[in-house]
Design a protein around this motif. Sequence first.
Motif, PDB file in Angstrom:
ATOM      1  N   ILE A  39       0.850  -1.208   0.000  1.00  0.00           N
ATOM      2  CA  ILE A  39       0.000   0.000   0.000  1.00  0.00           C
ATOM      3  C   ILE A  39       0.877   1.247   0.000  1.00  0.00           C
ATOM      4  O   ILE A  39       1.804   1.361   0.811  1.00  0.00           O
ATOM      5  CB  ILE A  39      -0.909   0.031   1.253  1.00  0.00           C
ATOM      6  CG1 ILE A  39      -1.775  -1.238   1.333  1.00  0.00           C
ATOM      7  CG2 ILE A  39      -1.788   1.284   1.258  1.00  0.00           C
ATOM      8  CD1 ILE A  39      -2.585  -1.347   2.615  1.00  0.00           C
ATOM      9  N   TRP A 105      -2.261  -1.050  -3.856  1.00  0.00           N
ATOM     10  CA  TRP A 105      -3.183   0.049  -3.549  1.00  0.00           C
ATOM     11  C   TRP A 105      -2.403   1.356  -3.447  1.00  0.00           C
ATOM     12  O   TRP A 105      -1.335   1.385  -2.834  1.00  0.00           O
ATOM     13  CB  TRP A 105      -3.877  -0.158  -2.190  1.00  0.00           C
ATOM     14  CG  TRP A 105      -4.770  -1.343  -2.146  1.00  0.00           C
ATOM     15  CD1 TRP A 105      -4.402  -2.637  -1.917  1.00  0.00           C
ATOM     16  CD2 TRP A 105      -6.189  -1.367  -2.351  1.00  0.00           C
ATOM     17  NE1 TRP A 105      -5.496  -3.453  -1.962  1.00  0.00           N
ATOM     18  CE2 TRP A 105      -6.610  -2.699  -2.219  1.00  0.00           C
ATOM     19  CE3 TRP A 105      -7.149  -0.376  -2.604  1.00  0.00           C
ATOM     20  CZ2 TRP A 105      -7.940  -3.079  -2.351  1.00  0.00           C
ATOM     21  CZ3 TRP A 105      -8.476  -0.756  -2.736  1.00  0.00           C
ATOM     22  CH2 TRP A 105      -8.865  -2.089  -2.617  1.00  0.00           C
ATOM     23  N   ARG A 138      -5.385  -0.983  -7.235  1.00  0.00           N
ATOM     24  CA  ARG A 138      -6.563  -0.143  -6.983  1.00  0.00           C
ATOM     25  C   ARG A 138      -6.132   1.198  -6.392  1.00  0.00           C
ATOM     26  O   ARG A 138      -5.183   1.252  -5.601  1.00  0.00           O
ATOM     27  CB  ARG A 138      -7.499  -0.810  -5.969  1.00  0.00           C
ATOM     28  CG  ARG A 138      -8.105  -2.121  -6.442  1.00  0.00           C
ATOM     29  CD  ARG A 138      -9.194  -1.857  -7.455  1.00  0.00           C
ATOM     30  NE  ARG A 138      -9.890  -3.058  -7.861  1.00  0.00           N
ATOM     31  CZ  ARG A 138      -9.508  -3.895  -8.830  1.00  0.00           C
ATOM     32  NH1 ARG A 138      -8.367  -3.675  -9.476  1.00  0.00           N
ATOM     33  NH2 ARG A 138     -10.231  -4.942  -9.153  1.00  0.00           N
ATOM     34  N   TRP A 140      -7.585   4.415  -4.141  1.00  0.00           N
ATOM     35  CA  TRP A 140      -8.663   4.686  -3.177  1.00  0.00           C
ATOM     36  C   TRP A 140      -8.600   6.165  -2.784  1.00  0.00           C
ATOM     37  O   TRP A 140      -7.534   6.652  -2.379  1.00  0.00           O
ATOM     38  CB  TRP A 140      -8.441   3.813  -1.934  1.00  0.00           C
ATOM     39  CG  TRP A 140      -9.479   3.945  -0.865  1.00  0.00           C
ATOM     40  CD1 TRP A 140      -9.528   4.854   0.151  1.00  0.00           C
ATOM     41  CD2 TRP A 140     -10.626   3.106  -0.678  1.00  0.00           C
ATOM     42  NE1 TRP A 140     -10.617   4.637   0.956  1.00  0.00           N
ATOM     43  CE2 TRP A 140     -11.303   3.564   0.466  1.00  0.00           C
ATOM     44  CE3 TRP A 140     -11.135   1.998  -1.379  1.00  0.00           C
ATOM     45  CZ2 TRP A 140     -12.470   2.966   0.941  1.00  0.00           C
ATOM     46  CZ3 TRP A 140     -12.299   1.395  -0.901  1.00  0.00           C
ATOM     47  CH2 TRP A 140     -12.953   1.878   0.247  1.00  0.00           C
ATOM     48  N   ARG A 253     -13.292   3.652  -5.125  1.00  0.00           N
ATOM     49  CA  ARG A 253     -12.287   2.619  -5.421  1.00  0.00           C
ATOM     50  C   ARG A 253     -12.154   2.590  -6.934  1.00  0.00           C
ATOM     51  O   ARG A 253     -13.145   2.426  -7.648  1.00  0.00           O
ATOM     52  CB  ARG A 253     -12.755   1.263  -4.879  1.00  0.00           C
ATOM     53  CG  ARG A 253     -11.684   0.177  -5.009  1.00  0.00           C
ATOM     54  CD  ARG A 253     -12.177  -1.155  -4.454  1.00  0.00           C
ATOM     55  NE  ARG A 253     -13.216  -1.690  -5.312  1.00  0.00           N
ATOM     56  CZ  ARG A 253     -14.264  -2.405  -4.876  1.00  0.00           C
ATOM     57  NH1 ARG A 253     -14.410  -2.662  -3.588  1.00  0.00           N
ATOM     58  NH2 ARG A 253     -15.174  -2.847  -5.714  1.00  0.00           N
TER      59      ARG A 253
END
Length: 257
Positions: A39, A105, A138, A140, A253
């Motif tokens: 992340i 992410w 992804r 966010w 998202r």
Amino acid sequence: MKRYKAIAAYYDAENQQHEMLKHDVPFFLGQLPKKRQDILELAVGTARAAIPLAQAGHRVVGVDYVDDMLAIARRKRDAVGLTEKQLKLVRQDALKLDLRQRFDWVVILFNTLLAFTTLEELDRLLQNVRRHLKPRGRFWLDVFNPDHAMLSREQEKGIDRDVFFVPEFERTVYRQTDITRDTARQVMRITNRYTWFDAFGREKRERFDFDMTCVYPRELQLLLERNGLQIEHLWGNYDGSEFAKSSPRMIARCTPM
Ligand SMILES: C[S@@+](CC[C@H](N)C(=O)[O-])C[C@H]1O[C@@H](n2cnc3c(N)ncnc32)[C@H](O)[C@@H]1O
């Protein structure tokens, strides 16, 4: 960046009672697979979010361009026993981001996307997000949904009054906020005014100004799409509700296109 020094020390105390910030990280954590994720948190600040993400077993890199915020983040990380491998903190401008790593992410929380106030900055930031995502990664983000009644007010003075205690300075601080909106630029200037009393009862004052834009739902979609990202799911609040006209938030998202 010197002006951030005192404000950085206020950040956690000031936001401790913020209702939304009790829900954003648990909600995001609930979206993550059980398997360990890589992340990247942009504008990590004092690691309010990055620490619980790393404690949940994910490998986190946090980027911020303010040394004073990062110093607090490092202190907190070390105090809870997380290692540099579990939570790496990097001083970099998100507009010049180059980590030579791709992530599962990329996240930017608590309205911070809106600190990038021009189309040029938003494009640069989103290009950087895209470049740091794995092919099935992804993105966010969480920003407020513009409320037309609020945005129609050109000026507001003395709003969001609050009082908080800063342990580091043993200081009780009173805060109020002024907002001036420039509708042509779609930017608001936010001024936080802080007051406290020293040991001799003398009144002390400090102020902190920053600019923030707002983005409308369709504008958000277009901005993302022209930078190779698309919304996969849009929530309107941290109760898990879908985005609708009265939603306070846009929690998106996104996937690479
Ligand atoms: C509202 S705080 C958010 C901190 C944290 N993400 C959270 O949710 O608590 C905004 C942070 O964005 C950082 N920031 C703003 N512009 C930035 C930029 N261009 N590059 C890196 N960090 C930036 C500021 O230094 C500050 O720490």
